[in-house]
Each structure stands twice: as C-alpha cells, then as structure tokens.
Design an enzyme around this catalytic site. Structure first.
Site, PDB file in Angstrom:
ATOM      1  N   ARG A  28       5.114 -12.816   1.764  1.00 20.32           N
ATOM      2  CA  ARG A  28       5.176 -11.846   2.029  1.00 20.32           C
ATOM      3  C   ARG A  28       5.653 -10.518   0.196  1.00 20.32           C
ATOM      4  NH1 ARG A  28       1.575  -8.921   5.301  1.00 20.32           N
ATOM      5  NH2 ARG A  28       3.210  -7.189   5.690  1.00 20.32           N
ATOM      6  N   CYS A  67       1.253   0.882  13.198  1.00 26.86           N
ATOM      7  CA  CYS A  67      -0.289   0.695  13.528  1.00 26.86           C
ATOM      8  C   CYS A  67      -0.418   0.238  15.221  1.00 26.86           C
ATOM      9  CB  CYS A  67      -0.984  -0.049  12.535  1.00 26.86           C
ATOM     10  SG  CYS A  67       0.033  -1.793  12.354  1.00 26.86           S
ATOM     11  N   GLY A  77       0.671  -0.899  -0.011  1.00 25.75           N
ATOM     12  CA  GLY A  77      -0.307  -0.215   0.148  1.00 25.75           C
ATOM     13  C   GLY A  77       0.676   0.998  -0.058  1.00 25.75           C
ATOM     14  N   LYS A  78       1.508   1.678   0.770  1.00 24.15           N
ATOM     15  CA  LYS A  78       3.160   2.395   1.078  1.00 24.15           C
ATOM     16  C   LYS A  78       3.597   3.206   0.036  1.00 24.15           C
ATOM     17  CE  LYS A  78       2.295   2.576   6.524  1.00 24.15           C
ATOM     18  NZ  LYS A  78       0.796   2.463   6.067  1.00 24.15           N
TER      19      LYS A  78
END
Length: 455
Positions: free
Chosen positions: A139, A232, A115-116
C-alpha cells in the site's frame, strides 16, 4: 440490497433506535461518487472550463465535486495528468477540517492510498513539508505512485510503524492526521470486502490498534498543534470511546469545535462510558444524512508539552559527476532548474524536502521529488519530474488535445509522428503535463512509464 452482518444490524438497531429504519434504507440507495481538483496543478475555475463531466459541488470541500457514475473520470487523460484525485465525498472532510497552512510540517500517519495526503499537499501549496507514512509495504507503493501523479514536490513517503516514527519526530509536526485502520462499517455500501471481513471481535481489535497509533501521534505533535482523528466506521468502540480513552490518558489535549457543514452530526457522548458532553464536538457523517459514506472525525488540540527544535541534518554528499549530468540536462531542457538538497538512492537522484530529518534507519519509499536516473554519462528525467512541471518551465513542449488520437497513442506507449524540437519534450494534454517524450527527426519516442500505459 447489501447483505449486512447480523451482529452489525442488531448493534446499529440498538444504538440508533427510531433512527435505524432511515439508516438501513440508505443501503438501498446508490452511493455518491466524488473527485477532488488538484489545486497544485490547476485552479478550480480553469478545471471546470475544460472538464467534460457534469459536476456538482460538495459542501464541505471547495475543491470537491460529485460526478455521475457513468462519467468514469479514472479513464480520462486529465486523471493521468494529476488534475484530480477520485475520492469518496465524505473522506474529503478530513483534509478540510485538518486545515493545513502553507509552510507547516504535517504528518499523515496512515496515509495509503493517498487521498488525504494529496488533499493536504494541495493545501500546503508546495510550502512546508508533508511526511506520508503507510505501514503496509504494498500500500505504501500505491501511496507513492499517487504522490507522484499529483506532482507533489515537498513530500517524503515512508513505510514505518508509528512507534518507530515517534522515536525520530518527537514534538515535530504542526498538524497530524490519523485516518486510523478501522472495521470499515462506513464503507459497506462501497466495499464488499469490508462486509465480509467485519466481526465484533475485529471491532475490538481495531480499537486497541487505534489507541497505540494515537499515543505515537501525540508524541510527534508540537504544543499548540492539531491532531485530527478519523475513521470510516460507526462503531463507538472505535470512535467516541477511543477519543474518551485518549483524553483520559493525555490531559494535554482537548477536543475542538469545528464548522458544522450541512449534513454533519455531532458525536454521541451517550455511547461512551463517561458521557463526556465535550464528545459532542466530534463529528459523525451518516449515509442517511448526506451524500457520502459513514465517517467519524475528532479534531484535537495539544495545549501543553515540549517543542522539538529541528536539528541540523548531515547527509552524504552527491558525487559531483552525477550533478553535472543532471545540470547538463536541466540547463538544456528546463527554464527553471529544480534545486535543493540532493541525494542519491541507487542510481536515482532526488531532492529531499528541507524540513525532513535524517533518513538513516527509516524504511523510505520516496525520499522527495524524484528528478531522474543517472545513466552512463547522461541523465534521464523521471515521470515524477514531468508531472511536477508546468509547460512554461520546459524549453521543449508537445501540446496535445485530450480527445486526440495522439493522446491515446501516447498513453498506450506508442511513438508519435509530429513536428517538435529534437531531444526531450514535455508532453502536455490540454496544457497540463503528462510525461516525457524524446524526439528524433519528427518522431516522438514514448517515455510514458510501462506500468501506467493504457491497454
């Protein structure tokens, strides 16, 4: 309501005091959903004209929009075209505050699922260099697939430890993002696994690992460069205390003030050991203060140190026959022939970003833009190449409507009967590339990758 760990609620009650009741009520509220428009492929206004979703802007990301839970953008052809990335709204703040500029060298050190990294790439606009790294192999493959889907050309994906990368890239990057592995407290409303795996012991374990990652990142940043640290989680051990330890160890860094978007709260110096007031320059995103999950961000500038000049890299020359097959394909089917520093991985031809240092000895998942595969005396273009192209850059195009049965058939991997030029065709949906098809006498043979096909 989510069943939260008892040790977590006790800890948060002690930290937040009177604010705790408001915080805990947020777990009864539905979470927010976000997508971020991929401005590498489409501008914001054009996307808003063609999207079927009812969108509402996210204040801290001009490309970011809230969508309704029942919209299901992950099952729309525009998603497969890479026109947007589904991303938690608070997570978009990191890319905004990192603020990479076209032409810079940027490292996303803990990058999966992407995403980033894809946010950074959209801001680079194809200029400069992005190194996206993920230490977990499975991943890293997911990261690579998302880089491909978004049509990114100037990115290398590695599967390395931060320490190994630091040996190769000392003082090399203008900006580095460390979205650190953490205890995930901010994702409890989104991810049940994070709740099950949480413990006080894991918080401390994560904090130790974060210290090590930051030390490696500090080595790889050039003087004057920006290091953005994000998590997060709510845990001070992984946030203010981690930054506090880092600044004590690295006096060449200072915390920068950032734009206070609506809903952003200051960091809490009172939760650190030194109570350094400059920790207020860090940012906390709380689920009871804005429409998003919990995040922490600190923007750090390196004020001193040594540059590392870019050394000349000698790579193995690609066999001219391989390039002949590629150029035969490109000249026949493309209006713009991708050029650059070519390398072969197995039978696969890539263009390596100019700013990438030596690949030797690194675990590389994607060494750049994948052009295609060298077969026996022929070249077969890759899905990555298709997604990196505009319709105007291909000589043969098939144009489909996102709501048509032909689009659904294509996404399912089936052949399509239609009038088009024989040979390779770029398949476009609503004007944006989706993949390849090879036509013979009015039948388009499907080359959409088997692993991506809809069922």
């Amino acid at each position: 309501m989510i069943k939260l760990p008892h040790d977590f609620t006790n800890k948060m009650k002690e930290l937040l005091g009177e604010e705790y009741d408001e915080f805990i009520k947020s777990y009864d509220s539905p979470r927010s959903y976000g997508l971020r428009i991929n401005t590498l492929k489409i501008n914001i206004d054009d996307f808003l004209k063609i999207t079927p979703f009812n969108l509402e802007g996210i204040p801290w990301a001009e490309e970011g929009f809230y969508y309704a839970e029942d919209d299901r953008p992950g099952k729309h052809p525009h998603h497969e075209c890479g026109l947007y990335y589904i991303q938690e709204p608070s997570a978009m703040a990191a890319g905004t505050l990192l603020a990479p500029q076209p032409g810079e060298r940027v490292l996303d050190l803990c990058a999966a699922p992407g995403g980033k990294s894809t946010h950074i790439a959209s801001k680079l606009q194809g200029q400069g260099f992005l190194l996206s790294n993920e230490i977990n192999q499975s991943r890293a493959r997911v990261l690579s697939q998302n880089i491909e889907r978004m049509g990114i050309k100037n990115c290398v994906v590695t599967n390395e430890s931060p320490g190994r990368l630091a040996q190769r890239f000392k003082g090399y990057f203008h900006r580095i993002l460390v979205d650190a592995p953490c205890s995930g407290e901010g994702m409890f409303r989104k991810d049940e696994t994070a709740v099950k795996e949480w413990s006080l012991e894991n918080v401390l374990h994560c904090a130790i690992r974060q210290d090590e990652i930051l030390d490696s990142a500090a080595e790889m940043l050039m003087p004057g460069g920006i290091l953005l640290y994000s998590t997060c989680t709510f845990s001070p051990e992984e946030n203010e205390k981690t930054i506090e330890k880092f600044l004590k160890k690295h006096s060449e860094f200072s915390i920068q003030e950032v734009h206070p978007y609506t809903g952003f709260e200051s960091g809490r110096p009172e939760w650190s050991d030194s109570r350094n007031p400059k920790l207020r320059r860090s940012i906390r995103l709380w689920p009871h203060k804005l429409r998003g999950e919990g995040h922490f961000i600190a923007v750090l500038r390196k004020t001193d140190g040594e540059d590392s000049p870019k050394p000349k890299v000698k790579r193995k020359q690609v066999d001219k026959q391989y390039l002949k097959d590629y150029y035969d394909f490109a000249n026949k089917y493309l209006n713009i022939v991708p050029e650059g520093e070519f390398i072969i991985f197995g039978d696969n031809l890539y263009i390596v970003p100019e700013e990438m240092l030596s690949l030797d000895g690194l675990r590389v998942v994607r060494p750049g833009l994948h052009l295609g595969t060298i077969k026996k005396n022929r070249f077969e273009p890759s899905h990555a190449l298709a997604l990196s192209l505009k319709a105007s850059e291909a000589k043969n195009n098939v144009f489909l409507d996102s709501s048509s049965k032909e689009t659904l058939l294509y996404l399912k991997g089936e052949s399509i009967k239609l009038q088009c030029s024989d040979g390779w065709n770029l398949v476009n949906v609503d004007g944006y590339s989706l993949g390849w098809g090879k036509a013979v006498s009015g039948t388009l043979k499907n080359h959409y990758p088997k692993g991506l096909r809809w069922v």
